[in-house]
Design a protein around this motif. Structure first.
Motif, PDB file in Angstrom:
ATOM      1  N   GLY A  93      38.438  59.796  61.071  1.00 19.29           N
ATOM      2  CA  GLY A  93      39.114  61.091  61.080  1.00 19.29           C
ATOM      3  C   GLY A  93      38.926  61.878  62.355  1.00 19.29           C
ATOM      4  O   GLY A  93      39.473  62.975  62.504  1.00 19.29           O
ATOM      5  N   LYS A  94      38.184  61.337  63.321  1.00 21.54           N
ATOM      6  CA  LYS A  94      37.884  62.111  64.530  1.00 21.54           C
ATOM      7  C   LYS A  94      39.138  62.381  65.370  1.00 21.54           C
ATOM      8  O   LYS A  94      39.267  63.456  65.964  1.00 21.54           O
ATOM      9  CB  LYS A  94      36.802  61.435  65.368  1.00 21.54           C
ATOM     10  N   SER A  95      40.083  61.441  65.415  1.00 19.48           N
ATOM     11  CA  SER A  95      41.312  61.676  66.169  1.00 19.48           C
ATOM     12  C   SER A  95      42.179  62.743  65.500  1.00 19.48           C
ATOM     13  O   SER A  95      42.818  63.554  66.177  1.00 19.48           O
ATOM     14  CB  SER A  95      42.109  60.378  66.331  1.00 19.48           C
ATOM     15  N   THR A  96      42.188  62.753  64.182  1.00 24.14           N
ATOM     16  CA  THR A  96      42.918  63.805  63.464  1.00 24.14           C
ATOM     17  C   THR A  96      42.316  65.165  63.771  1.00 24.14           C
ATOM     18  O   THR A  96      43.031  66.141  64.026  1.00 24.14           O
ATOM     19  CB  THR A  96      42.883  63.536  61.953  1.00 24.14           C
ATOM     20  N   VAL A 139      39.996  64.368  56.943  1.00 30.32           N
ATOM     21  CA  VAL A 139      38.969  65.292  57.429  1.00 30.32           C
ATOM     22  C   VAL A 139      38.721  66.299  56.320  1.00 30.32           C
ATOM     23  O   VAL A 139      39.666  66.910  55.813  1.00 30.32           O
ATOM     24  CB  VAL A 139      39.436  66.022  58.713  1.00 30.32           C
ATOM     25  N   ARG A 140      37.462  66.482  55.938  1.00 30.29           N
ATOM     26  CA  ARG A 140      37.149  67.371  54.812  1.00 30.29           C
ATOM     27  C   ARG A 140      36.067  68.376  55.206  1.00 30.29           C
ATOM     28  O   ARG A 140      34.915  67.992  55.432  1.00 30.29           O
ATOM     29  CB  ARG A 140      36.657  66.560  53.607  1.00 30.29           C
ATOM     30  N   ASP A 178      35.693  74.915  59.079  1.00 28.30           N
ATOM     31  CA  ASP A 178      35.923  74.361  57.749  1.00 28.30           C
ATOM     32  C   ASP A 178      37.293  73.682  57.655  1.00 28.30           C
ATOM     33  O   ASP A 178      38.083  73.948  56.747  1.00 28.30           O
ATOM     34  CB  ASP A 178      35.804  75.478  56.703  1.00 28.30           C
ATOM     35  N   ILE A 179      37.548  72.759  58.587  1.00 27.84           N
ATOM     36  CA  ILE A 179      38.856  72.106  58.682  1.00 27.84           C
ATOM     37  C   ILE A 179      38.978  70.965  57.680  1.00 27.84           C
ATOM     38  O   ILE A 179      38.122  70.063  57.614  1.00 27.84           O
ATOM     39  CB  ILE A 179      39.088  71.552  60.101  1.00 27.84           C
ATOM     40  N   GLY A 190      41.435  75.721  56.599  1.00 29.73           N
ATOM     41  CA  GLY A 190      40.526  75.982  57.699  1.00 29.73           C
ATOM     42  C   GLY A 190      41.225  76.699  58.836  1.00 29.73           C
ATOM     43  O   GLY A 190      42.445  76.933  58.800  1.00 29.73           O
ATOM     44  N   THR A 191      40.458  77.048  59.854  1.00 29.32           N
ATOM     45  CA  THR A 191      40.971  77.871  60.943  1.00 29.32           C
ATOM     46  C   THR A 191      40.533  77.312  62.290  1.00 29.32           C
ATOM     47  O   THR A 191      39.394  76.886  62.453  1.00 29.32           O
ATOM     48  CB  THR A 191      40.438  79.321  60.819  1.00 29.32           C
TER      49      THR A 191
END
Length: 225
Positions: free
Chosen positions: A40-43, A18-19, A6-7, A57-58
């Motif tokens: 947002g994939k690189s983030t 990123v949500r 859940d990042i 998130g974790t």
């Protein structure tokens, strides 16, 4: 296991890029993350590698939640990763020779005695001659510099590889060569891989499974065993 739970992350808390994204990668598994530029994939890849703190998130690495980010991460977690970025010139110190670039992680972790042996082992593996090792980044091509960056990513024998568009600036032959090096390392070590890109054909040939960004954004985390 590498788990992203859940990042939500970005560079301004008011507008995260990123949500609520979750992703699980099993040991030894190669997962491709496919999406357009700017999604947002690189983030997310930087969060996975403990290089960027998420807003929420974790990240769980081999059963233990991340205990810090960047240089504040515990050494055991920080050195579990090898990371390769899209633009090698932005991730290489221009003052260093390619040999010193490869040796950076060893020196940073107090393993200077291993430098000659690891460079001698990795340089031919990634296709770098002794003459190239003595050069600085401005004296080599993008492909040659990316070979050195790959050797640097492998020098500590990581358990997890994060490859963020690592072949985007390379020609087809260099792309094939570097992907082959990564796969040889994975077969030998059992390392897991997150490969980020926008080339569906490459990711589907390279990885065990490929996840689209839109699919990932609406998929809940896999249950923890």
């Amino acid at each position: 296991m590498l788990e992203l739970r859940d990042i939500t992350a970005g560079y301004d808390r008011r507008t995260p890029v990123v949500r609520g994204v979750s992703l699980t990668i099993a040991p030894g598994e190669a997962v491709g993350l496919l999406g357009p530029s700017g999604c947002g994939k690189s983030t997310l890849a930087r969060v996975a590698a403990l290089l960027h703190r998420p807003d929420s998130g974790t990240v769980v690495l081999d059963g233990a939640p991340a205990a810090g980010w960047r240089h504040r991460a515990p050494r055991a977690q920080r050195t579990a990763y090898g990371v390769l970025f899209q633009q090698p010139r932005l991730s290489a110190d221009p003052r260093l020779s390619l040999a010193d670039l490869i040796a950076e992680p060893l020196r940073a972790t107090g393993r200077r005695a291993r430098v000659p042996d690891r460079i001698a082992e990795l340089a031919p593996t990634v296709g770098l001659s002794g003459e190239l090792l003595a050069r600085r980044p401005h004296q080599v091509s993008d492909g040659q510099l990316q070979r050195a960056c790959l050797a640097r990513a492998l020098v500590l024998r990581p358990r997890w590889l994060i490859c963020d568009e690592m072949t985007a600036m390379l020609d087809a032959s260099t792309t094939a060569a570097l992907v082959a090096v990564v796969e040889d390392y994975r077969r030998e070590s059992g390392a897991g891989l997150l490969a980020v890109g926008h080339d569906r054909t490459l990711l589907e040939r390279w990885c065990d499974r490929t996840v689209g960004w839109e699919e990932l954004s609406r998929t809940p985390a896999a249950p923890t065993m």
